[in-house]
Design a protein around this motif. Structure first.
Motif, mmCIF file in Angstrom:
data_model
loop_
_atom_site.group_PDB
_atom_site.id
_atom_site.type_symbol
_atom_site.label_atom_id
_atom_site.label_comp_id
_atom_site.label_asym_id
_atom_site.label_seq_id
_atom_site.Cartn_x
_atom_site.Cartn_y
_atom_site.Cartn_z
ATOM 1 N N ALA A 34 0.782 -1.403 0.089
ATOM 2 C CA ALA A 34 0.035 -0.101 -0.042
ATOM 3 C C ALA A 34 0.844 1.416 -0.137
ATOM 4 C CB ALA A 34 -0.891 0.173 1.205
ATOM 5 N N LEU A 35 0.362 2.198 -0.392
ATOM 6 C CA LEU A 35 1.100 3.900 -0.456
ATOM 7 C C LEU A 35 0.591 4.146 0.658
ATOM 8 C CD1 LEU A 35 0.790 4.797 -4.013
ATOM 9 C CD2 LEU A 35 2.586 3.679 -3.019
ATOM 10 N N ALA A 36 1.419 4.972 1.525
ATOM 11 C CA ALA A 36 0.962 5.869 2.832
ATOM 12 C C ALA A 36 1.901 7.187 2.931
ATOM 13 C CB ALA A 36 1.331 4.824 4.116
ATOM 14 N N ASN A 37 1.473 7.917 3.719
ATOM 15 C CA ASN A 37 2.344 9.328 4.162
ATOM 16 C C ASN A 37 2.266 10.176 2.822
ATOM 17 O OD1 ASN A 37 3.748 11.113 5.721
ATOM 18 N ND2 ASN A 37 5.408 9.862 5.588
ATOM 19 N N ALA A 38 1.348 10.286 2.111
ATOM 20 C CA ALA A 38 1.586 11.397 1.178
ATOM 21 C C ALA A 38 2.070 12.638 1.414
ATOM 22 C CB ALA A 38 -0.048 11.669 0.559
ATOM 23 N N ARG A 39 2.955 12.951 0.462
ATOM 24 C CA ARG A 39 3.445 14.529 0.662
ATOM 25 C C ARG A 39 4.056 15.209 -0.693
ATOM 26 N NH1 ARG A 39 6.390 10.100 2.415
ATOM 27 N NH2 ARG A 39 8.212 9.824 1.686
ATOM 28 N N THR A 40 3.937 16.341 -0.581
ATOM 29 C CA THR A 40 4.369 17.162 -1.867
ATOM 30 C C THR A 40 5.873 16.706 -1.915
ATOM 31 O OG1 THR A 40 2.747 18.498 -1.788
ATOM 32 C CG2 THR A 40 4.791 19.280 -2.966
ATOM 33 N N PHE A 41 6.391 16.077 -2.917
ATOM 34 C CA PHE A 41 7.931 16.169 -3.531
ATOM 35 C C PHE A 41 8.273 17.438 -4.027
ATOM 36 C CE2 PHE A 41 11.099 15.006 -6.642
ATOM 37 C CZ PHE A 41 12.087 14.308 -5.827
ATOM 38 N N VAL A 42 7.493 17.925 -4.841
ATOM 39 C CA VAL A 42 8.015 19.213 -5.390
ATOM 40 C C VAL A 42 6.778 20.033 -6.130
ATOM 41 C CG1 VAL A 42 8.337 18.369 -7.913
ATOM 42 C CG2 VAL A 42 9.535 20.281 -7.202
ATOM 43 N N CYS A 60 12.779 7.450 -12.551
ATOM 44 C CA CYS A 60 13.904 7.623 -11.629
ATOM 45 C C CYS A 60 15.198 6.957 -11.875
ATOM 46 C CB CYS A 60 13.399 7.186 -10.054
ATOM 47 S SG CYS A 60 14.293 6.837 -8.959
ATOM 48 N N ASP A 61 16.293 7.514 -11.845
ATOM 49 C CA ASP A 61 17.437 6.639 -12.033
ATOM 50 C C ASP A 61 18.242 6.079 -10.793
ATOM 51 O OD1 ASP A 61 19.035 8.637 -10.681
ATOM 52 O OD2 ASP A 61 19.780 9.748 -12.363
ATOM 53 N N GLU A 62 19.072 5.464 -11.056
ATOM 54 C CA GLU A 62 19.600 4.425 -9.928
ATOM 55 C C GLU A 62 20.482 5.307 -8.779
ATOM 56 O OE1 GLU A 62 22.991 5.202 -13.041
ATOM 57 O OE2 GLU A 62 20.905 4.686 -13.204
ATOM 58 N N HIS A 63 20.503 6.869 -9.027
ATOM 59 C CA HIS A 63 20.748 7.467 -7.862
ATOM 60 C C HIS A 63 19.570 8.232 -7.115
ATOM 61 C CE1 HIS A 63 24.823 7.193 -9.443
ATOM 62 N NE2 HIS A 63 24.321 7.562 -10.614
ATOM 63 N N TYR A 77 15.361 16.425 -10.834
ATOM 64 C CA TYR A 77 15.396 16.694 -9.430
ATOM 65 C C TYR A 77 16.128 15.795 -8.483
ATOM 66 C CZ TYR A 77 11.072 19.510 -10.650
ATOM 67 O OH TYR A 77 10.438 20.290 -11.384
ATOM 68 N N ALA A 78 16.737 16.221 -7.556
ATOM 69 C CA ALA A 78 17.441 15.552 -6.692
ATOM 70 C C ALA A 78 16.451 14.747 -5.993
ATOM 71 C CB ALA A 78 18.508 16.394 -5.708
ATOM 72 N N PRO A 79 17.131 13.690 -5.454
ATOM 73 C CA PRO A 79 16.009 12.887 -4.263
ATOM 74 C C PRO A 79 15.457 13.899 -3.104
ATOM 75 C CG PRO A 79 18.038 11.545 -4.663
ATOM 76 C CD PRO A 79 18.334 12.824 -5.289
ATOM 77 N N LEU A 84 17.470 20.358 -10.333
ATOM 78 C CA LEU A 84 18.627 20.334 -10.613
ATOM 79 C C LEU A 84 18.953 21.022 -12.224
ATOM 80 C CD1 LEU A 84 19.708 16.727 -9.811
ATOM 81 C CD2 LEU A 84 20.340 18.776 -8.705
ATOM 82 N N GLY A 85 18.026 20.933 -13.040
ATOM 83 C CA GLY A 85 18.085 21.571 -14.256
ATOM 84 C C GLY A 85 16.954 21.018 -15.341
ATOM 85 N N ARG A 86 17.001 21.241 -16.399
ATOM 86 C CA ARG A 86 16.000 20.999 -17.416
ATOM 87 C C ARG A 86 16.795 20.496 -18.610
ATOM 88 N NH1 ARG A 86 14.439 24.789 -21.254
ATOM 89 N NH2 ARG A 86 12.726 23.980 -22.624
ATOM 90 N N ILE A 87 16.382 19.291 -19.146
ATOM 91 C CA ILE A 87 16.576 18.937 -20.415
ATOM 92 C C ILE A 87 15.693 19.535 -21.321
ATOM 93 C CG2 ILE A 87 17.008 16.865 -22.042
ATOM 94 C CD1 ILE A 87 17.630 15.390 -19.230
ATOM 95 N N ALA A 88 16.248 20.396 -22.356
ATOM 96 C CA ALA A 88 15.328 20.830 -23.328
ATOM 97 C C ALA A 88 15.067 19.901 -24.458
ATOM 98 C CB ALA A 88 16.130 22.125 -24.213
ATOM 99 N N VAL A 89 13.785 19.791 -24.934
ATOM 100 C CA VAL A 89 13.221 18.937 -26.064
ATOM 101 C C VAL A 89 12.289 19.799 -26.961
ATOM 102 C CG1 VAL A 89 11.733 17.202 -26.462
ATOM 103 C CG2 VAL A 89 13.077 16.979 -24.295
ATOM 104 N N GLN A 90 12.798 19.823 -28.291
ATOM 105 C CA GLN A 90 12.105 20.458 -29.234
ATOM 106 C C GLN A 90 11.305 19.676 -30.100
ATOM 107 O OE1 GLN A 90 15.104 22.858 -31.372
ATOM 108 N NE2 GLN A 90 15.426 23.971 -29.559
#
Length: 90
Positions: A34-42, A60-63, A77-79, A84-90
């Motif tokens: 189950a999912l519990a303790n909902a909170r805003t990450f960003v 999510c990556d391995e880090h 975003y960091a954990p 951290l930044g934006r990867i531009a996509v056109q």
């Protein structure tokens, strides 16, 4: 999150500008998860440079860094939820 103790999800309805984090709770006796303790990450509305669009396609990556597709690119975003930044996509 790579250790599967936390789960991220993009908001819906009035929460579209937020990515939420949840604790993953395993109940071995019941064989359930189950999912519990909902909170805003960003909250994209609180960032210095507002994002275009809404977060979607969260990965999510391995880090533990979180990648969220938004209008005009992929936000990273960091954990901790720090932008951290934006990867531009056109």
């Amino acid at each position: 999150n790579p250790d599967v103790q936390l789960r991220n999800a993009a908001g819906a309805g009035g929460e579209q500008s937020r990515i939420h984090a949840f604790d993953v709770v395993h109940d071995a006796a019941q064989g359930t998860v189950a999912l519990a303790n909902a909170r805003t990450f960003v909250d994209l509305r609180e960032e210095p440079k507002p994002a275009e669009g809404y977060p979607d396609g969260i990965k999510c990556d391995e880090h533990g860094n979180v990648y969220a597709g938004c209008g005009g690119g992929v936000r990273v975003y960091a954990p901790s939820g720090h932008f951290l930044g934006r990867i531009a996509v056109q």
